[in-house]
Design an enzyme around this catalytic site. Structure first.
Site, PDB file in Angstrom:
ATOM      1  N   SER A  64       0.847  -1.206   0.000  1.00  0.00           N
ATOM      2  CA  SER A  64       0.000   0.000   0.000  1.00  0.00           C
ATOM      3  C   SER A  64       0.879   1.252   0.000  1.00  0.00           C
ATOM      4  CB  SER A  64      -0.928   0.006   1.218  1.00  0.00           C
ATOM      5  OG  SER A  64      -0.189  -0.240   2.404  1.00  0.00           O
ATOM      6  N   GLU A 201      -8.986  -9.787   3.916  1.00  0.00           N
ATOM      7  CA  GLU A 201      -9.322  -8.396   3.575  1.00  0.00           C
ATOM      8  C   GLU A 201     -10.634  -8.314   2.806  1.00  0.00           C
ATOM      9  OE1 GLU A 201      -6.311  -6.008   1.632  1.00  0.00           O
ATOM     10  OE2 GLU A 201      -7.738  -4.370   1.295  1.00  0.00           O
TER      11      GLU A 201
HETATM   12  O1  KIV Z   1      -0.466  -3.421   1.583  1.00  0.00           O
HETATM   13  C1  KIV Z   1      -1.077  -3.368   2.664  1.00  0.00           C
HETATM   14  O2  KIV Z   1      -1.040  -2.361   3.382  1.00  0.00           O
HETATM   15  C2  KIV Z   1      -1.861  -4.526   3.070  1.00  0.00           C
HETATM   16  C3  KIV Z   1      -2.783  -4.350   4.220  1.00  0.00           C
HETATM   17  C4  KIV Z   1      -3.936  -3.525   3.835  1.00  0.00           C
HETATM   18  C5  KIV Z   1      -3.193  -5.636   4.806  1.00  0.00           C
HETATM   19  O3  KIV Z   1      -1.756  -5.542   2.479  1.00  0.00           O
END
Ligand code: KIV
Length: 283
Positions: A64, A201
């Site tokens: 992310s 998720e």
């Molecule tokens: O990339 C990320 O931050 C994640 C979380 C949302 C679990 O995979």
């Protein structure tokens, strides 16, 4: 590798902990199945890791960061070098939490061997305790290959953002019985292959509960269920850094507004020549 924090504070703004702290371990997290809820947040920088560390069990260097740090539109464009640079920073900034690093899209899906080479590089160059990868049944052989070779793997099922181009968006998954059965199978396959924990998720709540009851490793929910063994949020969402607030996020602060207020105060002080004042000058 030593987990004692040794930054030279004469040249750094970082604050080491006063005494060495023993880091939590992957087996300690595994034992938390059905017990005290596991606390996980994302972290991308050393300073944020320092601030979150004492409150969390796991710090996830999530891909992310592509959206949060680099302003990319999806996680698909995130590179391995980005993950390694931020992963190493988070390990340097933390003392207690287990640090897990996302394997980015395109660096592990081709074969278990490709995944091993990528994950080994991540672990060597960052000092992290393990990696996370997205996918269910199709990735089970890869999870087993890594787990049997000393690489703790966190799975990730349900809404898997790296698959946005095949999923067609970020909507919650598991709205049909067929899709629920598929995601439950995915979670079981990853758990049976040796994942030490699984992120669940963006799925309908009863499915997240069924997954938690149906696998032997801890589940960590995001947009899932309070019955998961733990919870994770993207730290910038939780701090209120973005205007858009997904349904599954609770904002625990309104940091964007506070940063904007501080920047306005600074700009006013510079324009009125109130800053720098006597206290900030070298005489
Ligand atoms: O990339 C990320 O931050 C994640 C979380 C949302 C679990 O995979």
């Amino acid at each position: 590798m030593s987990t004692t924090f040794t930054l030279d504070t004469a040249t750094s703004r970082a604050h080491p902990v006063p005494e060495p702290v023993r880091r939590l371990t992957v087996p300690a997290i595994q034992k938390r199945k059905g017990g005290e809820p596991i606390v996980m947040l994302t972290a991308y920088t050393a300073r944020m890791a320092q601030l979150l560390d004492l409150h969390c069990d796991l710090l996830l260097v999530g891909d992310s960061l592509g959206q949060v740090i680099y302003g990319l539109d999806t996680t698909v464009k995130v590179t391995l070098d980005m993950m390694i640079a931020h992963g190493a920073a988070v390990v340097r900034g933390s003392y207690r939490s287990v640090v897990i690093i996302d394997l980015p899209f395109g660096t592990y899906e081709a074969s278990p061997e490709q995944a091993f080479m990528t994950a080994a590089r991540v672990m060597k160059e960052t000092g992290a305790a393990g990696v996370k990868l997205e996918g269910g049944t199709a990735m089970a052989a890869t999870v087993a290959f890594l787990a049997q070779r000393g690489i703790p793997v966190m799975g990730h099922v349900g809404l898997t953002p790296q698959a946005v181009n095949t999923l067609g968006g970020y909507g919650a998954r598991g709205r049909s019985e067929a899709e629920q059965a598929k995601i439950l199978d995915d979670a079981r396959a990853i758990a049976d292959a040796g994942a030490f924990a699984i992120v669940v998720e963006g799925v309908v709540e009863p499915l997240a509960r069924a997954i938690t009851q149906g696998v032997s490793c801890p589940t960590i929910g995001i947009g899932a269920s309070p019955d998961c063994d733990g919870q994770v949020l993207v730290v910038d969402d939780m701090l209120g850094m973005f205007e858009r607030v997904p349904r599954f996020v609770e904002r625990f602060d309104d940091l964007a507004a506070r940063i904007s207020d501080a920047a306005r105060s600074y700009a006013d002080a510079v324009r009125s020549r109130r800053f720098p004042a006597e206290a900030q000058l070298y005489r």
